[in-house]
Design a protein around this motif. Structure first.
Motif, mmCIF file in Angstrom:
data_model
loop_
_atom_site.group_PDB
_atom_site.id
_atom_site.type_symbol
_atom_site.label_atom_id
_atom_site.label_comp_id
_atom_site.label_asym_id
_atom_site.label_seq_id
_atom_site.Cartn_x
_atom_site.Cartn_y
_atom_site.Cartn_z
ATOM 1 N N THR A 216 0.910 -1.272 -0.007
ATOM 2 C CA THR A 216 0.036 0.084 -0.006
ATOM 3 C C THR A 216 0.850 1.287 -0.106
ATOM 4 O O THR A 216 2.185 1.375 0.361
ATOM 5 C CB THR A 216 -0.842 0.059 1.146
ATOM 6 N N PRO A 217 0.243 2.325 -0.281
ATOM 7 C CA PRO A 217 1.167 3.543 -0.266
ATOM 8 C C PRO A 217 1.456 3.896 0.993
ATOM 9 O O PRO A 217 2.491 4.597 1.086
ATOM 10 C CB PRO A 217 0.166 4.706 -0.888
ATOM 11 N N ASP A 218 0.811 3.578 1.922
ATOM 12 C CA ASP A 218 1.282 4.105 3.451
ATOM 13 C C ASP A 218 2.242 2.907 4.018
ATOM 14 O O ASP A 218 2.953 3.572 4.947
ATOM 15 C CB ASP A 218 0.082 4.015 4.450
ATOM 16 N N ASN A 219 2.394 2.010 3.356
ATOM 17 C CA ASN A 219 3.394 1.066 3.809
ATOM 18 C C ASN A 219 3.909 0.149 2.641
ATOM 19 O O ASN A 219 3.329 -0.952 2.356
ATOM 20 C CB ASN A 219 2.411 -0.010 4.928
ATOM 21 N N PRO A 220 4.841 0.909 1.851
ATOM 22 C CA PRO A 220 5.219 0.333 0.286
ATOM 23 C C PRO A 220 6.374 -0.402 0.661
ATOM 24 O O PRO A 220 7.434 -0.360 0.385
ATOM 25 C CB PRO A 220 5.631 1.686 -0.353
ATOM 26 N N THR A 221 6.032 -1.519 1.611
ATOM 27 C CA THR A 221 7.261 -2.571 1.864
ATOM 28 C C THR A 221 6.705 -3.993 1.536
ATOM 29 O O THR A 221 5.377 -4.080 1.605
ATOM 30 C CB THR A 221 7.846 -2.212 3.074
ATOM 31 N N PHE A 222 7.397 -4.740 1.377
ATOM 32 C CA PHE A 222 7.322 -6.390 1.194
ATOM 33 C C PHE A 222 8.317 -7.211 1.777
ATOM 34 O O PHE A 222 9.322 -6.766 2.039
ATOM 35 C CB PHE A 222 6.889 -6.794 -0.015
#
Length: 286
Positions: free
Chosen positions: A197-203
């Motif tokens: 997501t844009p608010d949590n752009p991590t994986f």
């Protein structure tokens, strides 16, 4: 931002042949070895890379925020055993002409005369995002090999699923394969990219990574063919003997020291930081 060329370090030797004679893959050429220093003292090493929108656009250096701050991204604790914070970074670029297999070592200050940092942080997430950009004034002595964000040279719209292979291309423990060429560490996707997501752009990835690989580009690399998204469907592209890769983001470290799960900042976050770097770059005047 000014750059200074330091004395050549004693271990900075030419590779035994050119990129062509060594049959190097293009992503191998894109990862850059960096050393974080306080004055002339080396505090740590890591990885960086260049990004650009296309072959005619501005080009900036990308690495992890914790590399340039010298502090743990979450706790703020100083990462150096002697308590020092870096004030400059040494970057090992490929030297022109590329076929000589030599490196150009550039010293980049991290702070302006007024003490403000030269690096550009994420425009929305700021210090919460563990990636930054650095603008440079480019000379003709450096060969730039960026990851292109807006072309199919590094982004082929590859379909990436959980458990599929990915590679972190950097310098674990400061090690190189030869000269200043990086090491490929290969693991697997640990989640779906669709839930970024844009608010949590991590994986998350499952890969045996170690210190020194912070700031490494993460790619999905395929030979002889790959699956891709096309018209909202997944299709297969087959090309015998050819390689393709998808630039996925920047590696920033393991979730904890006892796990091989690592965090990657998604390419969308890299795009936002690069856009901010473009805005911050002084415009040329007539």
């Amino acid at each position: 931002m000014s750059t200074q060329e330091p004395a050549t370090p004693p271990d900075m030797i030419a590779a035994p042949g050119s990129a062509l004679t060594l049959r190097l893959e293009i992503p191998t050429m894109k990862s850059l070895f960096i050393e974080m220093r306080f004055q002339e003292t080396v505090l740590s090493s890591g990885t960086a890379f260049l990004v650009a929108n296309d072959q005619s656009s501005h080009c900036a250096l990308i690495t992890n925020r914790h590399n340039v701050t010298g502090r743990h991204q979450e706790t703020g604790v100083c990462l150096s055993k002697n308590g020092a914070i870096p004030d400059n970074v040494l970057i090992y670029f490929h030297k022109e002409p590329l076929h000589l297999g030599e490196w150009q070592c550039i010293r980049l200050p991290l702070f302006k005369d007024d003490g403000q940092p030269w690096w550009i942080e994420h425009p929305r997430l700021g210090a919460l995002a563990d990636l930054v950009a650095l603008n440079l004034k480019w000379g003709s002595d450096v060969h730039k090999l960026p990851y292109y964000l807006k072309s199919n040279l590094d982004r082929v719209d590859m379909a990436i699923r959980p458990a599929e292979p990915i590679s972190v291309i950097g310098f674990p423990f400061g090690l190189s394969s030869t000269g200043r060429f990086p090491i490929w560490a290969t693991g697997f996707m640990a989640q779906e990219l669709g839930i970024v997501t844009p608010d949590n752009p991590t994986f998350l990835i499952d890969c045996r990574t170690r210190q020194g690989q912070s700031g490494s580009p993460v790619i999905a690399y395929r030979v002889n063919g790959f699956t891709k998204f096309e018209n909202d469907r997944v299709s297969t592209s087959i090309a015998a003997g050819s390689a393709a890769w998808e630039f996925l983001g920047i590696y920033s470290g393991r979730v904890n020291p006892d796990s091989d799960l690592g965090r990657v900042w998604h390419v969308s976050a890299v795009e936002e930081v690069f856009a901010a770097a473009e805005v911050a770059m002084p415009k040329k005047t007539d």
